[in-house]
Structure formats: structure tokens, C-alpha cells
Design an enzyme around this catalytic site. Structure first.
Site, PDB file in Angstrom:
ATOM      1  N   CYS A   1     -34.830 -31.814 -23.643  1.00  0.00           N
ATOM      2  CA  CYS A   1     -33.731 -32.785 -23.628  1.00  0.00           C
ATOM      3  C   CYS A   1     -33.916 -33.574 -24.909  1.00  0.00           C
ATOM      4  CB  CYS A   1     -33.823 -33.704 -22.411  1.00  0.00           C
ATOM      5  SG  CYS A   1     -32.675 -35.103 -22.528  1.00  0.00           S
TER       6      CYS A   1
ATOM      7  N   ASP B   1     -20.076 -36.856 -19.357  1.00  0.00           N
ATOM      8  CA  ASP B   1     -21.512 -36.655 -19.186  1.00  0.00           C
ATOM      9  C   ASP B   1     -21.781 -35.232 -18.674  1.00  0.00           C
ATOM     10  OD1 ASP B   1     -24.260 -38.272 -18.956  1.00  0.00           O
ATOM     11  OD2 ASP B   1     -24.128 -36.781 -17.355  1.00  0.00           O
ATOM     12  N   ARG B   2     -22.694 -34.544 -19.365  1.00  0.00           N
ATOM     13  CA  ARG B   2     -22.947 -33.142 -19.080  1.00  0.00           C
ATOM     14  C   ARG B   2     -23.586 -32.930 -17.705  1.00  0.00           C
ATOM     15  NH1 ARG B   2     -22.303 -36.280 -22.910  1.00  0.00           N
ATOM     16  NH2 ARG B   2     -24.513 -36.500 -23.334  1.00  0.00           N
ATOM     17  N   THR B   3     -24.561 -33.777 -17.367  1.00  0.00           N
ATOM     18  CA  THR B   3     -25.228 -33.646 -16.079  1.00  0.00           C
ATOM     19  C   THR B   3     -24.244 -33.898 -14.938  1.00  0.00           C
ATOM     20  OG1 THR B   3     -27.418 -34.129 -16.965  1.00  0.00           O
ATOM     21  CG2 THR B   3     -27.081 -34.616 -14.635  1.00  0.00           C
TER      22      THR B   3
ATOM     23  N   CYS C   1     -28.047 -31.246 -27.879  1.00  0.00           N
ATOM     24  CA  CYS C   1     -27.990 -31.611 -26.462  1.00  0.00           C
ATOM     25  C   CYS C   1     -28.278 -30.340 -25.684  1.00  0.00           C
ATOM     26  CB  CYS C   1     -26.620 -32.169 -26.083  1.00  0.00           C
ATOM     27  SG  CYS C   1     -26.459 -32.467 -24.296  1.00  0.00           S
TER      28      CYS C   1
ATOM     29  N   THR D   1     -28.536 -29.938 -22.411  1.00  0.00           N
ATOM     30  CA  THR D   1     -27.706 -29.796 -21.209  1.00  0.00           C
ATOM     31  C   THR D   1     -26.360 -29.163 -21.552  1.00  0.00           C
ATOM     32  OG1 THR D   1     -28.758 -31.861 -20.509  1.00  0.00           O
ATOM     33  CG2 THR D   1     -26.999 -31.030 -19.129  1.00  0.00           C
ATOM     34  N   ALA D   2     -25.813 -29.527 -22.712  1.00  0.00           N
ATOM     35  CA  ALA D   2     -24.514 -28.980 -23.119  1.00  0.00           C
ATOM     36  C   ALA D   2     -24.585 -27.485 -23.441  1.00  0.00           C
ATOM     37  CB  ALA D   2     -23.966 -29.753 -24.315  1.00  0.00           C
TER      38      ALA D   2
ATOM     39  N   LYS E   1     -31.266 -43.499 -22.757  1.00  0.00           N
ATOM     40  CA  LYS E   1     -29.865 -43.622 -23.194  1.00  0.00           C
ATOM     41  C   LYS E   1     -29.443 -45.092 -23.319  1.00  0.00           C
ATOM     42  CE  LYS E   1     -27.941 -39.084 -22.028  1.00  0.00           C
ATOM     43  NZ  LYS E   1     -27.629 -38.612 -23.385  1.00  0.00           N
TER      44      LYS E   1
END
Lengths: 267, 267
Positions: free
Chosen positions: B222, B61-63, B97, B99-100, B189
Site C-alpha cells: 500500500c 475510495d478504492r477500498t 496505489c 488497491t487501484a 491518510k
């Protein structure tokens, strides 16, 4: 952890679904969406590994080939894609195009199947699904492209399993189904979001005609059809979404435990 | 046919879009659907070649990574996927994505970029899109995960381009956005079709808060957010769908000629 269990976990991890997309592109997406929707998941990481290759410009139209309008067998390119998906790590491969399951096309795929890869045949899965969920049903309506009908893709399998295929008359087939899929102005391959009202109306007329011919159940045997009709039944006659059956089968083969119990018990 | 033109046609044919999926799986599908929707096509063969790899269980998970909850950099696995897509023939790669796209993650991807492949950076494309279509706008609201906000993914790029980023207060960020994306009961999600009403309501409250803070335009930064909000504006404030911008850019890079003129002129 005992060696065997560790090993089986590693094998489990390697498993991946491969999707031969592009026939048409939206049918590929529809299959993947149905795979995701049928997966038990409440975070990204719970979803199954999946690869799709969609190279529509390289795959000759399946109906054109089956009707003799071209000599290029789309199966050759499909076989190349199956091999690419296998190199990607795909273990279970699905192809959301009923017409491409015609023996003349799919033999190219079976002849060059990579080792360790299982091709999940949509037609076989649909018949298994009907036999499993609709015991007692005899007369099975088939809505499909002219190519699929002409090649007896469903007919042969139905008869082999003691079921009676019900199909449209030649004129209805052309006017109601082939036009609804291929017409450049209103066909689903041109306009699928939303599907054009002409296509929708014609498909409904085709369904009514099969019901009049005493079909007890109807297979939506072209992956474009569920893009237009996504109800599980029409006037209480069950409609079998071949894409949904393929999605469910791919998940069952990959890992039965990830399959969601859905609200509609028929799926 | 002259040699040069034949050659350029061959090169043209080799071009393919690659999609790094799985973050989350539905965002990958959303990007592909938007690519197809923006393509001028009235038969399967007109659609662009595309490959997607979605291996969510392998990507941390990126976060969580950006907040220090894990040491595993998701960029390492993403880089592996980019390389696999390149082997598949992908020339232009997109990753739906936001965040990525944080520097700490994406540096892994840039450090190992395969030859001849262009990575289309969603953040850069969104800013370019705003500068192109919304000249005169200064105050740009950003809705994104805590990870994206903390890593200043949009903030840095906006400031660099003389735009003023407007973000939520810390409490609003947590309650209205992070919960709407990650909550196991109602987050996108977990539930995206349809999106849960709690998630929808909270995202709307977040948008209203940014409008109160005088945002003139809001980035849905997002890729889960457009799954909930698919309107191009909210109370006449334009909403920029980062997935749609990425879809458009990928098609522009691949072949400008295939891009459809859409009804909504902003896209």
C-alpha cells in the site's frame, strides 16, 4: 437547489492548481508538498485538484539566459507548459522558480496567457506577504541566484513598495549563493537530499552577511534555498520561504476555506 | 547526422512519465520523489520529463468500492486521467496505489488505454523485482488495505508465480493496517508528516505478525506504508517498497541509462 448555487458549485469543482515544475524538479515537488501540507484534509478526497508538468530538459537555464550565456528564452517553453496546464483544467498557475519571474522571461508567459487562467506571481505574493505580516519592516534582505539579482526581480518590486532591498556583495553572491545552487559537486541542483554541508554552510554565511548589513527580514528568493534551510528564522531574523508563500497564495486563490490554520502563525 | 539517429533522438525526446496521483496525494509525491532520487542528474536538465494529475475529489475510495460500500468504480475516473496524461505526451504511466490495481478497477483502465502508451503495472513489477533480487524466497508477506487483500491483488499474482502469500488474520488486518491507513485521527491518510505514532506502532506489530507466520520477505503493498516505514528491512527481513519498485521500473522503461546506481544494492 437554486440554479445559481448549482452553477457556482460546478465552477468550484472545475478549479484546479497548475504547477510549472522542472525549475528545478525538486522545487516543483517542494511546492506541491507545501500545498498539501497547508490543506485542511483528513482523507484523500479533501485534497485540492492539482496538475504538474515537469519537463526540465526543454527549459533553458534561467540564469544562463539572464546573464547572456544563451539566446534561448526559457519563457517560450514555460508559456507552452502554462497553456498545457490550462488545457488540463488548471485555473490558478504557480511557477516555483524566482529567476523565471524576471521580466524578460515572464513577459513570454503573460503575452500568451490562456483565457480564464490566473497566473499567481510568486514575487508579488512574497512582497504582499511581507507587507501583511511584517508591518514596520523596512530593510529586506534578498537571497537569490545571480540571474534574479541582476534582473532586479525582487529589487524593483521592493522599491516600488517602499521597502529597501539588501543584497550581497558581488563576490559573496558568487561564492556563497551561486555555487551553493549550481556547483556540480555540492550545489543543491546536484545534491538536495540531503543538501551538501558546503552548500548549507555557505548559505548560512550569506544570511549572516545580510544580517550584518542590517536586513530585518530575509527572503529565500530561490526555490532551491528552502530545500537547504527550512527554519522560519535565523538568529531571530525571519526567513521568508518564497515557495511556502506561493503554496499559501495558490490555496487562497483556489478556495480560502481549504487553508489549514498552521501552528506557526507567520504562515 | 544520419536521418535514423536524428529520428530516434526525436522519439527519445518525446518520452515522458505520467503519474496518476491523488491516491493518496502524498503517495503521488512519494513516487515522483523516488523517480527523481533514482535519476542520474547533476543539473535540472538531466531530470526526466514527467506529468502528474492529482484529482483526489473525483476518485472514489478504492477500498470502499471493493468492499461494496459504493457502486462508483474509481477505474472510470482513473482511465480519464490516464488519457489526459497521454494527451500531455506521457508514454509510460504509473499509478502509485496498490488497491487501484485490483482487477475490477484496473480493467476500466486497460479497456480504454490510449494508443502508444504503456501502463506499468505496479503489482507485476513488484513480483518481477522479488523474483529477480530474492531468488530462493518462497513465503512472501503482504501488507495492504482490506480492499487489496479481499481482491487478492497480490495473492493471485504471487501464486501464479509459485510464491506463497502470507497475510494477516482478519482481525489484525482491520486493527493494525486498515486503521493505520484510514483512521481519521491517526491514519496515514490524515496524518503523514510525520506519521502518527499509533499508526507506526500498529504497522510494526503487523510486520512482526507476518514474520511470526514465517514470511521471508514482506511487500509494503500500500503506497501509504512507505510513508511510515522507510527502512529496507525489519529485523533483517527485507521490506519491499512498492512505490520504489514502481519508480525504478518507470525509469527503466523510459531510459535505462538515466537510472542511478544506488548505495543500497537491493534497489
Amino acid at each position: 437547489m437554486p440554479l445559481k448555487s448549482k452553477l457556482s458549485m460546478q465552477i468550484e469543482k472545475r478549479k484546479m492548481i497548475g504547477v510549472v515544475g522542472g525549475m528545478g524538479p525538486y522545487s516543483g515537488l517542494d511546492l506541491i508538498k507545501k500545498i498539501f501540507d497547508l490543506t485542511k484534509a483528513d482523507q484523500d478526497q479533501d485534497h485540492v485538484p492539482l496538475a504538474m508538468i515537469s519537463v526540465p530538459h526543454k527549459i533553458e537555464d534561467r540564469t544562463k539566459f539572464l546573464e547572456g550565456a544563451t539566446d534561448i528564452n526559457p519563457g517560450i517553453e514555460i508559456s507552452r507548459i502554462v497553456n498545457q496546464l490550462s488545457q488540463q483544467g488548471a485555473s490558478f498557475i504557480g511557477m516555483p522558480c524566482n529567476t523565471a519571474h524576471s521580466p524578460a522571461i515572464i513577459k513570454e508567459v503573460y503575452n500568451t496567457m490562456p483565457k480564464g487562467v490566473t497566473f499567481i506571481n510568486m514575487i508579488v505574493e512574497v512582497i504582499k506577504f511581507i507587507q501583511d505580516k511584517y508591518q514596520g519592516v523596512d530593510r529586506v534582505g534578498v537571497l537569490a541566484t545571480a540571474g534574479t539579482i541582476k534582473a532586479n526581480v525582487y529589487n524593483d518590486q521592493l522599491i516600488k513598495n517602499n521597502l529597501i532591498p539588501i543584497i550581497l556583495a558581488k563576490e559573496e553572491q558568487k561564492e556563497l549563493i551561486d555555487e551553493s545552487i549550481y556547483n556540480k559537486d555540492f550545489g543543491i541542483k546536484s545534491k538536495s537530499d540531503p543538501v551538501h554541508k558546503n552548500a548549507l554552510k555557505n548559505i548560512e554565511l550569506a544570511i549572516e552577511s545580510l544580517i550584518e548589513k542590517k536586513a530585518e527580514i530575509i527572503i529565500l528568493g530561490c526555490t532551491e534555498l528552502p530545500l537547504a534551510i527550512n527554519s522560519p528564522s535565523y538568529k531571530s531574523v525571519p526567513l521568508i520561504d518564497s515557495t511556502m508563500v506561493l503554496a499559501k497564495s495558490l490555496l487562497m486563490y483556489l478556495n480560502q476555506k481549504v487553508l489549514k490554520k498552521t501552528i506557526n502563525k507567520k504562515w
